[in-house]
Write an enzyme that holds these catalytic residues in place. Structure first.
Site, PDB file in Angstrom:
ATOM      1  N   ASP A 427       1.064  -0.954  -0.159  1.00 46.30           N
ATOM      2  CA  ASP A 427       0.117  -0.140  -0.126  1.00 46.30           C
ATOM      3  C   ASP A 427       0.851   1.323   0.069  1.00 46.30           C
ATOM      4  O   ASP A 427       1.519   1.452   0.926  1.00 46.30           O
ATOM      5  CB  ASP A 427      -0.878  -0.063   1.363  1.00 46.30           C
ATOM      6  CG  ASP A 427      -1.977   1.209   1.270  1.00 46.30           C
ATOM      7  OD1 ASP A 427      -1.751   2.159   0.699  1.00 46.30           O
ATOM      8  OD2 ASP A 427      -2.985   1.119   2.073  1.00 46.30           O
ATOM      9  N   HIS A 428       0.772   1.937  -1.217  1.00 46.92           N
ATOM     10  CA  HIS A 428       1.870   3.212  -1.247  1.00 46.92           C
ATOM     11  C   HIS A 428       1.380   4.241  -0.545  1.00 46.92           C
ATOM     12  O   HIS A 428       2.322   5.368  -0.120  1.00 46.92           O
ATOM     13  CB  HIS A 428       1.910   3.407  -2.696  1.00 46.92           C
ATOM     14  CG  HIS A 428       3.179   4.102  -3.134  1.00 46.92           C
ATOM     15  ND1 HIS A 428       4.266   4.486  -2.291  1.00 46.92           N
ATOM     16  CD2 HIS A 428       3.746   4.325  -4.562  1.00 46.92           C
ATOM     17  CE1 HIS A 428       5.352   4.779  -2.965  1.00 46.92           C
ATOM     18  NE2 HIS A 428       5.286   4.676  -4.281  1.00 46.92           N
ATOM     19  N   ARG A 429       0.388   4.242   0.353  1.00 48.05           N
ATOM     20  CA  ARG A 429      -0.020   5.329   1.366  1.00 48.05           C
ATOM     21  C   ARG A 429       0.867   5.076   2.596  1.00 48.05           C
ATOM     22  O   ARG A 429       1.189   5.900   3.479  1.00 48.05           O
ATOM     23  CB  ARG A 429      -1.782   5.175   1.777  1.00 48.05           C
ATOM     24  CG  ARG A 429      -2.523   5.540   0.654  1.00 48.05           C
ATOM     25  CD  ARG A 429      -3.875   5.212   1.008  1.00 48.05           C
ATOM     26  NE  ARG A 429      -4.245   3.778   1.360  1.00 48.05           N
ATOM     27  CZ  ARG A 429      -5.253   3.504   1.999  1.00 48.05           C
ATOM     28  NH1 ARG A 429      -6.273   4.287   2.144  1.00 48.05           N
ATOM     29  NH2 ARG A 429      -5.134   2.095   2.405  1.00 48.05           N
TER      30      ARG A 429
END
Length: 456
Positions: A427-429
């Site tokens: 998850d790039h968040r």
């Protein structure tokens, strides 16, 4: 009568599918005897009886989807429920209200003497009373004559057709008789599949089809429709939610795992692992647990409500397992605190339980990081989708023999080695490219040289 209402087999579930009944009407049951198996969105669960007594009636069938709190079975516990004449008596059967008086049902008129089968059926299709009044149908049927079928008549102006052989009395509606005449079908040679032996349009059409050639294999070309429910339904919803909520990034690495394969063979002979199936997945799982120590963001989750990143102190390691019910991901609680022997035993037990469909809701909830082994299907690699609520998942491809360059400089050569491809989605968040890359490189480094695990 005691009504057994479908309980919530797992936290927050609203419905379940009836898989199989373990009892039938008339069976005696004791408290905690298993009544039924139900399939929830997470697992198959056995429901015990809260009462002792006799099974009076099963209120739902196998395959039905039932809401939590709905009655599924009636159990007669043998306790008195009041006098029959008492106006307060209330039947526990579903769909009945209080019984306030005696009622009589008008008896159905019957013939004084038993008639022949054909005559009795023909009488029920008489012209004086619609069939719907005699057989409780909602849709009136046309009267059906019971006289023998005569030879088909030629159409005006056309050559006479060959007469169709006739037999004894048959039951068929006029439109069906006309269809049989047009197709040249002898109704007396057919066995009716309709109510009371009535020959239907489908019976005539089936008789008109040419017999298949026995030398040619036949195959069913009809489409099959399967209801989406249970694990398949929840998996689909979770994957859509994950794919369109968390911004996925996937990175790949191909590495030489020959040293890991040698280590697995040595561990199989170790006395502390006697009786435990040791596979490369155990080493891969251990490598992930060690790599998470240096990249804790892979073991985190995004809290949308509070706008916070939650870093989990324990690793609940999920293992994706393909089962007849669909894909499930049970997890090993506190896997990071286990030694290699305990981890290996837990993996075997977890996978076997999942394949048998016996994973409990608690085992399927609360995962923090997942491994999916697509290599067991002979696949080299894949792009895994995150489990909702997790920030990382590792896909392991097939471990196979490939030509590989080993050594450097003058000692460089090509050798057959054990090689695999790893893919991590995150998850790039939560996980930056640097953190995801370091995690993947750490896992590959441990698998290439297990001795480097001492550095973590």
């Amino acid at each position: 009568m005691k009504q057994f209402l479908l309980p919530d087999p797992g936290e927050g579930l609203v419905e379940a599918d009836i898989v199989s009944w373990h009892v039938k009407p008339g069976d005696e049951v004791k408290i905690n005897d298993v009544l039924v198996e139900v399939e929830t969105s997470k697992s198959i669960v056995e429901l015990p009886s809260p009462y002792a007594g006799t099974i009076s009636k099963l209120l739902v069938n196998e395959g039905d989807t039932v809401d939590v709190g709905a009655p599924i079975v009636l159990i007669d516990d043998g306790e008195a429920d009041g006098s029959e004449e008492s106006p307060e008596r209330v039947s526990m059967l579903v769909g009945y209200g209080p019984r306030t008086g005696q009622s009589k049902r008008r008896s159905r008129r019957r013939s004084e003497t038993p008639a022949e089968p054909h005559a009795a059926i023909a009488e029920s299709f008489g012209t004086h009373l619609p069939v719907s009044h005699r057989h409780d149908h909602h849709e009136p049927l046309q009267p059906v004559a019971s006289e023998p079928v005569g030879p088909p008549l030629p159409q005006p102006g056309s050559p006479a057709a060959e007469p169709v052989p006739t037999g004894g009395p048959v039951l068929a509606k006029p439109p069906v008789r006309k269809l049989a005449k047009d197709l040249g079908i002898d109704l007396t040679a057919l066995t009716g599949t309709g109510q009371g032996g009535v020959i239907t349009r489908e019976d005539v059409q089936a008789a008109a089809k040419p017999a298949p050639d026995a030398r040619i294999p036949q195959r069913d070309t009809a489409d099959e429709r399967v209801p989406i429910k249970g694990v398949r339904k929840v998996t689909a919803e979770a994957m859509v939610r994950s794919a369109f909520t968390a911004p996925h990034v996937t990175e790949w690495i191909t590495c030489d795992v020959s040293a890991t394969m040698e280590l697995v063979e040595k561990l199989k002979l170790h006395k502390d692992l006697a009786g435990i199936r040791v596979s490369p997945l155990v080493i891969i799982a251990r490598a992930c647990l060690l790599a998470i120590r240096r990249s804790p963001s892979l073991n985190a989750s995004w809290d949308e409500a509070t706008q916070e990143i939650v870093y989990h102190r324990a690793v609940h390691l999920g293992i994706a397992a393909a089962t007849p019910r669909g894909l499930v991901v049970p997890n090993i609680k506190n896997a990071d605190r286990m030694g290699l022997s305990e981890l290996a035993g837990s993996l075997v037990e977890l996978i076997n339980t999942a394949r048998e469909g016996r994973s409990q809701p608690a085992e399927l909830a609360g995962g923090t990081f997942t491994i999916t082994n697509v290599g067991v299907f002979g696949v080299d690699a894949g792009t895994p989708i995150l489990n909702p609520g997790e920030s990382g998942i590792l896909a392991v491809g097939a471990i196979s023999r490939r030509p590989w360059v080993v050594g450097t400089g003058d000692r460089e050569r090509i050798e057959p080695r054990w090689v695999t491809t790893l893919a991590v989605s995150f998850d790039h968040r939560i996980v930056d490219g640097e953190q995801g890359s370091r995690f993947l490189a750490d896992v590959a480094g441990i698998l290439s040289d297990p001795a480097t695990a001492l550095l973590f």
